[in-house]
Design a protein around this motif. Structure first.
Motif, PDB file in Angstrom:
ATOM      1  N   TYR A   3       1.012  -1.219   0.024  1.00 33.59           N
ATOM      2  CA  TYR A   3      -0.005   0.050   0.121  1.00 33.59           C
ATOM      3  C   TYR A   3       0.942   1.331   0.116  1.00 33.59           C
ATOM      4  N   ASP A   4       0.681   2.068  -1.135  1.00 34.41           N
ATOM      5  CA  ASP A   4       1.568   3.291  -1.256  1.00 34.41           C
ATOM      6  C   ASP A   4       0.866   4.273  -0.411  1.00 34.41           C
ATOM      7  N   MET A   5       1.764   5.118   0.369  1.00 35.31           N
ATOM      8  CA  MET A   5       1.340   6.245   1.207  1.00 35.31           C
ATOM      9  C   MET A   5       0.434   7.412   0.335  1.00 35.31           C
ATOM     10  N   THR A   6      -0.534   7.795   0.761  1.00 33.82           N
ATOM     11  CA  THR A   6      -1.117   9.002   0.028  1.00 33.82           C
ATOM     12  C   THR A   6      -0.505  10.286   0.431  1.00 33.82           C
ATOM     13  N   LEU A   7      -1.185  11.442  -0.164  1.00 40.24           N
ATOM     14  CA  LEU A   7      -0.218  12.687   0.104  1.00 40.24           C
ATOM     15  C   LEU A   7      -0.571  13.084   1.614  1.00 40.24           C
ATOM     16  N   THR A   8      -1.919  12.898   2.065  1.00 45.98           N
ATOM     17  CA  THR A   8      -2.202  13.404   3.382  1.00 45.98           C
ATOM     18  C   THR A   8      -1.425  12.169   4.323  1.00 45.98           C
ATOM     19  N   GLU A   9      -1.275  10.981   4.082  1.00 40.71           N
ATOM     20  CA  GLU A   9      -0.520  10.181   4.975  1.00 40.71           C
ATOM     21  C   GLU A   9       0.975  10.622   4.977  1.00 40.71           C
ATOM     22  N   LYS A  10       1.499  10.818   3.812  1.00 42.34           N
ATOM     23  CA  LYS A  10       2.768  11.503   3.875  1.00 42.34           C
ATOM     24  C   LYS A  10       3.137  12.742   4.777  1.00 42.34           C
ATOM     25  N   GLN A  11       1.891  13.874   4.716  1.00 45.63           N
ATOM     26  CA  GLN A  11       1.837  14.789   5.259  1.00 45.63           C
ATOM     27  C   GLN A  11       1.939  14.298   7.036  1.00 45.63           C
ATOM     28  N   ASN A  12       1.305  13.445   7.156  1.00 42.15           N
ATOM     29  CA  ASN A  12       1.031  13.036   8.554  1.00 42.15           C
ATOM     30  C   ASN A  12       2.269  12.570   9.183  1.00 42.15           C
ATOM     31  N   LEU A  13       3.089  11.777   8.283  1.00 44.57           N
ATOM     32  CA  LEU A  13       4.479  11.101   8.648  1.00 44.57           C
ATOM     33  C   LEU A  13       5.394  12.423   9.060  1.00 44.57           C
ATOM     34  N   THR A  14       5.377  13.500   7.812  1.00 44.84           N
ATOM     35  CA  THR A  14       6.339  14.156   8.117  1.00 44.84           C
ATOM     36  C   THR A  14       6.072  15.085   9.633  1.00 44.84           C
ATOM     37  N   ALA A  15       4.914  15.298   9.734  1.00 44.85           N
ATOM     38  CA  ALA A  15       4.461  16.147  10.893  1.00 44.85           C
ATOM     39  C   ALA A  15       4.818  15.210  12.314  1.00 44.85           C
TER      40      ALA A  15
END
Length: 418
Positions: A3-15
């Protein structure tokens, strides 16, 4: 299927990762400064022990209640409001210290407040991870967060010592306050319901006729009943905690060996501890970049068995009486491997809890884990400390290793849960 990360999930991860890094570094700097003040300025281990006792007892008492709050209230609100109060406590300590000087009473009050709200916030965060990230990405997330936390924990005391040595306690508080604000702002930006499943409805808050204290106790009991009712959960948590009990000696013996037996200098002890922490960092990087672990129980079983053999090997320098270079390299290597393996074990451990626990029960399950761990592990530290002070090193470690191997083979067998 990956499962590839969505943009929102990537933003979650960064934060999430920036928040972890800032708050962990800030907390490590603060804890170092408080410890140094209590031990160095007062010259009393008793004052230091009282501070630890306030922290431990508060955590143990509030953790079961934090699980109920996590499951019945909005987790995002718990985290945001809780972090705001934690930040406010440091601001108040900064103001009091700036105008009136640092006092034991103010330290103890802030320790109580921070222990209280840290338990609540940490529980809500633990239960929310699978809502913030897809279950298939948890290994990567947990690996990266583990690596960052270990690095930050290692850097914190170094920065704390530097700041405390060249400036004042007020500057340490100001920096911690600034880092807390950064963490708070990034947490505020996280989507805590990205992968949230619909919870079972409840009337805990809306029923005006309810006896809230009794309801709290009933819900705490329901969390433990749920934990026991799921075989793989009860096995992983209860057996895992007991294995960690017999692993606790490995947190006590190396320090005693280096300081009291092998005559390492403080700098040399610090370097070994730094190399030890690097084991967790490397494991975190490995987990974040390797394929998903499929057989969680197998990883835990073999990981604990390897740790058991390391437990047997740790005291060997005491009996070989080798030169410093050998002892330094030996302990650095073996502790690096130990913490590398422990980090590998931790990810399947947390993932099993997330996968096997319904979302509406995660707060109570994680709080149950916190209660069991915080109640039993300090006893293990005291027990092993007493045994090692008597001069027994090899025998207790062999006994501990045998128990760990037997528990791992018997209980962490995937065939038991097919």
């Amino acid at each position: 299927m990956k499962y590839d990360m969505t943009l929102t999930e990537k933003q979650n991860l960064t934060a999430y990762l920036i928040s972890i890094a800032t708050i962990t570094i800030g907390g490590s700097v603060y804890n170092f400064a408080i410890s140094y003040f209590l031990l160095n300025e007062t010259g009393s281990a008793l004052y230091f022990s009282i501070n630890l006792a306030i922290s431990s007892i508060t955590f143990l008492i509030i953790t079961p209640f934090s699980g109920v709050l996590t499951d019945f209230l909005n987790r995002r609100n718990i985290i945001i409001y809780g972090e705001f109060i934690l930040m406010l406590s440091i601001l108040l300590l900064f103001i009091v210290t700036y105008f009136y000087g640092l006092s034991l009473f103010s330290i103890y009050i802030v320790t109580f407040i921070r222990s209280l709200f840290n338990a609540i916030v940490n529980n809500a965060f633990s239960a929310s991870v699978s809502n913030m990230f897809h279950i298939d990405n948890l290994q990567k997330v947990l690996g990266l967060s583990s690596s960052i936390q270990s690095s930050a924990t290692f850097l914190g005391p170094i920065l704390g010592g530097l700041l405390f040595g060249i400036s004042s306690f007020e500057l340490v508080l100001f920096i911690f306050l600034l880092l807390s604000l950064i963490s708070f702002l990034f947490d505020y930006s996280i989507n805590f319901e990205l992968f949230k499943k619909e919870n079972i409805s409840n009337n805990f808050i809306t029923d005006s006729k309810i006896n809230y204290f009794k309801k709290f106790l009933d819900e705490i009991k329901s969390g433990f009943k749920y934990l026991v009712s799921v075989p793989i959960l009860s096995t992983v948590i209860f057996v895992g905690v007991f294995i960690n009990f017999f692993n606790a000696g490995d947190m006590v013996l190396p320090e005693k060996m280096m300081i009291n037996v092998l005559d390492f200098s403080p700098i040399q002890v610090g370097i070994v501890n730094g190399i030890m922490a690097c084991g967790t960092v490397v494991a975190g990087i490995y987990l974040a970049n390797t394929k998903k672990i499929e057989n969680h129980l197998n990883v835990m079983r073999w990981g604990f068995i390897i740790c058991a053999f390391i437990t047997i090997l740790i005291p060997i320098p005491i009996y070989l009486e080798k030169h410093f270079q050998f002892n330094f390299l030996y302990l650095s290597t073996i502790l690096f491997v130990k913490f590398f393996v422990l980090a590998l074990i931790n990810v399947p451990f947390i993932r099993i809890i997330h996968e096997e626990t319904e979302d509406y029960m995660k707060g109570r399950v994680f709080s149950g884990l916190g209660v069991i761990s915080s109640a039993i592990i300090p006893i293990a530290f005291i027990l092993y400390g007493f045994i090692y002070d008597l001069g027994f090193y090899f025998l207790p470690n062999i006994i501990s290793a045998v128990i760990i191997i037997l528990l791992s083979i018997i209980y962490f067998n995937p065939k038991k849960f097919i």
